[in-house]
Scaffold this active site. Structure first.
Site, PDB file in Angstrom:
ATOM      1  N   SER A 221      -4.043   3.463  25.204  1.00  0.00           N
ATOM      2  CA  SER A 221      -3.592   2.872  23.946  1.00  0.00           C
ATOM      3  C   SER A 221      -2.076   2.925  23.897  1.00  0.00           C
ATOM      4  O   SER A 221      -1.454   3.786  24.530  1.00  0.00           O
ATOM      5  CB  SER A 221      -4.168   3.649  22.751  1.00  0.00           C
ATOM      6  OG  SER A 221      -3.541   3.261  21.529  1.00  0.00           O
TER       7      SER A 221
ATOM      8  N   TYR B 109      -4.703  11.631  18.766  1.00  0.00           N
ATOM      9  CA  TYR B 109      -5.347  10.546  19.504  1.00  0.00           C
ATOM     10  C   TYR B 109      -4.383  10.005  20.561  1.00  0.00           C
ATOM     11  O   TYR B 109      -4.770   9.768  21.712  1.00  0.00           O
ATOM     12  CB  TYR B 109      -5.759   9.446  18.534  1.00  0.00           C
ATOM     13  CG  TYR B 109      -6.289   8.192  19.180  1.00  0.00           C
ATOM     14  CD1 TYR B 109      -7.589   8.139  19.674  1.00  0.00           C
ATOM     15  CD2 TYR B 109      -5.508   7.041  19.274  1.00  0.00           C
ATOM     16  CE1 TYR B 109      -8.084   6.983  20.255  1.00  0.00           C
ATOM     17  CE2 TYR B 109      -5.999   5.875  19.851  1.00  0.00           C
ATOM     18  CZ  TYR B 109      -7.289   5.851  20.346  1.00  0.00           C
ATOM     19  OH  TYR B 109      -7.775   4.697  20.912  1.00  0.00           O
TER      20      TYR B 109
ATOM     21  N   LYS C 217      -4.682   9.735  24.693  1.00  0.00           N
ATOM     22  CA  LYS C 217      -4.557   8.468  25.408  1.00  0.00           C
ATOM     23  C   LYS C 217      -3.441   8.522  26.458  1.00  0.00           C
ATOM     24  O   LYS C 217      -3.529   7.867  27.501  1.00  0.00           O
ATOM     25  CB  LYS C 217      -4.330   7.329  24.419  1.00  0.00           C
ATOM     26  CG  LYS C 217      -5.555   7.047  23.564  1.00  0.00           C
ATOM     27  CD  LYS C 217      -6.698   6.574  24.437  1.00  0.00           C
ATOM     28  CE  LYS C 217      -8.048   6.761  23.859  1.00  0.00           C
ATOM     29  NZ  LYS C 217      -9.131   6.238  24.722  1.00  0.00           N
TER      30      LYS C 217
END
Length: 251
Positions: free
Chosen positions: A143, A156, A160
């Site tokens: 991401s 998060y 990633k």
């Protein structure tokens, strides 16, 4: 170079969103596609849609956070189709939204375990067989959150970034066995997973205005890039993180 007839692909988290778009596109190109999510009920509509379009698909439910279920996913795929040629590690979680200062140890461990360790484990289960069969490809969904900082999805993003690093290391280790491994870093995509980011009209307007293409992405945008990375279109590309964000990170 995109004829996938006779090849088999596992796509995790493929009951909806980006994963479903990838599964359906791979099937349209001729691949046998294993559709995987936590429940068989969630996978069945995707399998039915692929079958109705003339493709070949099989639902194998799997909770990616459980190592025994990952092994079962691999074993059942090989039992059904003989081998695994393409692996797309798409499934991920983001159970929190806010500053990392408020993040509990349990939430951090859950994010890292589910997003990073599960991908690590699944690759270690699949790649030896790929090598024995002469090679293959892996696409790990990273991401742009792993490239830049965030005030709302920081943990998060850390997971990633770790997945992109995993892709680089796996590419180095398995390249001599004709296995290519790349990470794919989408920007904001209109999926249920990212709903908290795009359903806020004011936030969405700001993002679209700073994105050169003046729109957020659709799952199909990412599916096309995944197809590029999984096929001979990208035969000399490995260990890279390919950004597909409409230009948001360069604006």
């Amino acid at each position: 170079m995109i004829d996938l007839t006779g090849k088999t692909a596992i796509v995790t988290g493929s009951s909806r969103g980006i994963g479903r778009a990838i599964a359906e596109l791979f099937a349209r190109c001729g691949a046998n596609v294993v559709v995987s999510s936590r429940s068989e009920e969630a996978c069945t509509p995707v399998v039915e849609a692929i079958s109705a379009a003339g493709g070949e698909a099989l639902a194998i439910p799997c909770h990616i956070g459980k190592k025994d279920q990952l092994q079962s996913l691999v074993d059942k795929t090989i039992a059904a189709y003989g081998q695994i040629d393409m692996l797309v590690c798409n499934a991920a979680i983001n159970p929190v939204y806010g500053p990392m200062q408020d993040l509990s140890d349990e939430a951090f461990d859950k994010i890292m375990g589910t997003n990073v360790r599960s991908t690590f484990n699944l690759c270690n289960m699949v790649l030896p067989g790929m090598a024995q069969n002469g090679g293959g490809t892996v696409v790990i969904l990273s991401s742009i959150a792993g490239i830049r900082g965030s005030l709302t999805i920081g943990a998060y993003g850390i997971s990633k970034a770790a997945e992109a690093a995993l892709a680089r290391n796996l590419a180095l280790e398995w390249g001599p066995k004709n296995i290519r491994v790349n990470a794919l870093a989408p920007g904001l995509i209109k999926t249920d997973f990212a709903k908290a980011l795009w359903e806020d009209k004011e936030r969405l307007d700001r993002i679209e205005q700073r994105t050169p293409l003046r729109r957020i992405g659709a799952p199909e945008d990412i599916a096309g890039t995944a197809l590029f990375l999984a096929t001979d279109l990208s035969a000399y590309v490995t260990g890279q993180t390919i950004v597909a964000d409409g230009g948001e990170t360069i604006s």
